[in-house]
Enzyme design. Sequence first.
Site, PDB file in Angstrom:
ATOM      1  N   ASP A  54       0.003  -1.738   5.965  1.00  8.40           N
ATOM      2  CA  ASP A  54       1.059  -0.871   6.478  1.00  8.40           C
ATOM      3  C   ASP A  54       1.498   0.250   5.538  1.00  8.40           C
ATOM      4  O   ASP A  54       1.365   1.428   5.847  1.00  8.40           O
ATOM      5  CB  ASP A  54       2.282  -1.710   6.846  1.00  8.40           C
TER       6      ASP A  54
ATOM      7  N   GLU B  58       3.458 -15.680   3.478  1.00  9.74           N
ATOM      8  CA  GLU B  58       2.723 -14.492   3.904  1.00  9.74           C
ATOM      9  C   GLU B  58       2.058 -13.797   2.714  1.00  9.74           C
ATOM     10  O   GLU B  58       0.937 -13.311   2.811  1.00  9.74           O
ATOM     11  CB  GLU B  58       3.680 -13.531   4.610  1.00  9.74           C
TER      12      GLU B  58
END
Length: 813
Positions: A575, A772
Amino acid sequence: MLQLWRFSVLGILFSLLSLALGRAAQEVLAENAKLSNESLLWGPYRPNLYFGVRPRIPKSLTTGLLWAKVDAFQGVQNNFRHTCEQHEGMAGYGWDEYDVRLGGRQTIHDAGNTMDITTEFVKIPGGQYGGSWGVRVKGTPREDAPNRLISTVLFYAGMEGLGSLKVRNEPDDQGIEGTVVMDGNGEGLGDFTLEVTRGPEKNRYPPPTHKSFVDKPLDLSIVTSLQVKEENLWQAKPLIFTQMKAEIEAILKKYGEDNSPPPWSMFTMPNAVGEGNMHIVQKVFEGAFEFDIIYSSASAEAPVTSDDLSESIRKAAKQFSHRFTKLLAPQSPFNKDKYQAFAKSMFSNLIGGIGYFYGDSVVDRSYAPEYEEENEGFWQETADARARPESVKLEAPSELFTSIPSRPFFPRGFLWDEGFHLLPIADWDMDLTLEIVKSWFNLMDDDGWIGREQILGAEARSKVPQEFQVQYPHYANPPTLFLIFESLIDKLKSKSPAKITLDPLESIRSAHLNNPDLAIDYLRNLYPLLKRHYFWFRKTQWGDIKSYDREAFSTKEGYRWRGRNERHILTSGLDDYPRPQPPHPGELHTDLISWMGMMTRSMRRIAETIGQTEDAKELAGYEEAIIKNIDDLHWDKKERTYCDATIDDYEESVHACHKGYISIFPFLAGLLPPDSPRLKAVLDSISDPDELWSDYGIRSLSQKDEFYNTDENYWRSPIWINMNYLAVKSLLDIATQPGPHKAQATKIYTSLRKNLVENVFDQWQKTGFAWEQYKPHTGAGQRTQHFTGWTSLVVKIMGMPDLGGGGVEHGEL
């Protein structure tokens, strides 16, 4: 030149040949498909819930479980557990052992409610509708639980669409003694019964300390029947709270606030057995408890009993343990008991995160010209285009069978995550893997687009901020599913004998490996969709080489992600990783051309496998051009690394270099051979502690980069296991082939493998969760907890060989 989107004469002949497969092979395929579908029909396919069973059938039976500590009035509403949530007072939860075809055991360490909940779910074959199933629910007070722990547990079942569900027991204003039985019928299910047992005699219930117990004794099951709109059945918790609120008001009206019953009597449903499409069974316990939920298909020889459930639970645990030892056991130095339990848990949570989703989706098919992103300042134009509400439409329902990244935070399908998820699953159950892959490609539209994030239905959308719900048919995502085709072809070519297991379902799990004709038939049938998807990528994500007089082997093999703005390229998956500034329509992205190289290699290998020789030849040409263009367009001699390219103020092509995952992407994608002249610089960058190396894994961005650890810091320093897995795999490939960098690759491989596994394991032990991402300076897990998607690739890393390369000491690199 032959165009791949048109079948060649040879291709047509092979298609006809597939129709003429030997009758025996076709019969094997049909029988295995039938058995496979039956063994995959039922499951805890609502992974967003702590526990919820449903079949892989649209608009069908749906079930779920709720519980709470109810020994005080204050804060009870916040005690109720239903959907998996982050930071909800859990000390860890998930599957200890799980196999999607058999079942397994899940433990939920509910520290907030001072109770550990165990769900032991198993499938029991028999009949023509996918068999039966059962779950044993247990509650065990934690060490810090109060001396008198009182809990309430609610199980609900609802029937969507056509079908019926009703309570067989006679209505009783006081409750139901013994087993609660529901009779049902559904499309694809036939007739069935659903039982909620009383449980063993050792169960204890709150004693009658208030006169309200005369009306509602809590040693009986409370049953409420509701008629609920089909689209609201998934909202069980608010529906239950609404009923409970009305019951509390009625109790207070009867007894008064000064003489109110204890909280465990107050927070109950009404006894209201009747007609409806949703039925809720509530139990109230003191201390530890246990009961069974049993679904019996009427087409089976006999109904399932609690004794049958006990035996099936025992067998499933034995078969799982044996199969895991044979197929996925950690290798040295991780062949110790503590790592075995860790590996089992990580893999079980990955495969236990498989869900079935059905529903409509939000898509912008306006094909506004701004989405072509041809002008400077295009990100502002696309933002304006996305703001037009008339462009967004709800599309017809579709279905998806998929694993998910995280039950509490990302309980839905993600295209680029899925390929990583399926790599360990392919080692366990190739036919399950191919079923999931096929489900994804069935989502493809006529142009070849697959939405990168599958948010199907209102239940899935409830977990997604509105600004992220819309999908765009010109936005791509890394094509990781093609990694699975390479895994399949590798397994077919290895021809290594199957490992002997005690698994009675082995022939189903490995049908496509044991009978290569079936695998070739699978690939051949899917091939038109693969080609459509491949050429959609080439058409929509092309990068401009010609307009800027760039020197390269090919004028066609350059690629650019669509969907970027000044801060993000969400479509790339990385991202906020630093990219050229400001954005420019002449950009070329290193990671995307690398993905295209991997995708083209996979397509070429598929074409070769199914006999599409002309296609394979053309794809080989594309592959060669891509690999050469990676060097021509993206290698920076001064920086000695791969870089994104952009256009400067003088309309010249220049590099924007940010060392990190992007700069080593050709290596990560397996596009650098052992004798590549670029390999030494890549290995040096990976192993440099001032650049990418850390004691916990390879960091996403170099410490020397100006953007290191800045802004959102999502892909600007943290360690990601999926990228590290690609690095470990590529290092292993270099270390096990002749070449000038074999020794260096072996040393880095040994240390990186050890660092990754030990840190994910340590954080799992400390926090109860996989994460994560991990901090590069401390190794601490962060962001999304219970991220058992691609972080579970640690199981693949543990299963890789110990090369005995010695590794490196702390700080040596």
